[in-house]
Design an enzyme around this catalytic site. Sequence first.
Site, mmCIF file in Angstrom:
data_model
loop_
_atom_site.group_PDB
_atom_site.id
_atom_site.type_symbol
_atom_site.label_atom_id
_atom_site.label_comp_id
_atom_site.label_asym_id
_atom_site.label_seq_id
_atom_site.Cartn_x
_atom_site.Cartn_y
_atom_site.Cartn_z
ATOM 1 N N PRO A 43 -99.736 26.227 75.511
ATOM 2 C CG PRO A 43 -99.494 28.427 76.246
ATOM 3 C CD PRO A 43 -99.220 26.997 76.640
ATOM 4 C CB CYS A 44 -98.876 25.158 70.358
ATOM 5 S SG CYS A 44 -100.329 24.108 70.225
#
Length: 178
Positions: A140-141
């Site tokens: 989850p950037c």
Amino acid sequence: MAVCAPVMSTMASVLTYDVVDTPMGPFTLGASDFAIHSAYFGKPTSVPAAGSDDHHQRHPVLALAKEQVQQYFAGQRKTFSVPVELQGTLFQRKAWAVLNMIPYGKTWTYTEQAEGMGEHGKARAVGMANGKNPVCLLVPCHRVVGKGGNLRGYAFGVELKQSLLEFEASHLSKSSDN
């Protein structure tokens, strides 16, 4: 907490692709027989023929990834457990590993991510590494923001990043522990 399990392979293999329809548009998954290698918003532009829908149903990694993405967008999943293979530099892989530590519905700054890696003062390099994350959403950037909560770049647009953060915030208490 379940997170994407990194897989290291020693053999090159052909990737099979599938596209998941999501509330935020098409989401493409590319998988070998053992792991997801790519995940991104949008449709593939130039990939080998993906095969029949029946093939996708029988491709265990793609089927699991597709199911987990659908669960995420149904508000039923906070993390992903599908195996991923992250190819990048040592620094990039270190940055991507720390992304899995950011809780669902929460954000960290690039500085906090760098500190979580033990790389004080490297917030800008962390941002560059995040921009090369080959498996967005699964790693989850989108949960990393600038100082003061300012949204910074996202490979698929800051608007999509904002939508993902709002989606997670609105489903925070509704989702299971997955």
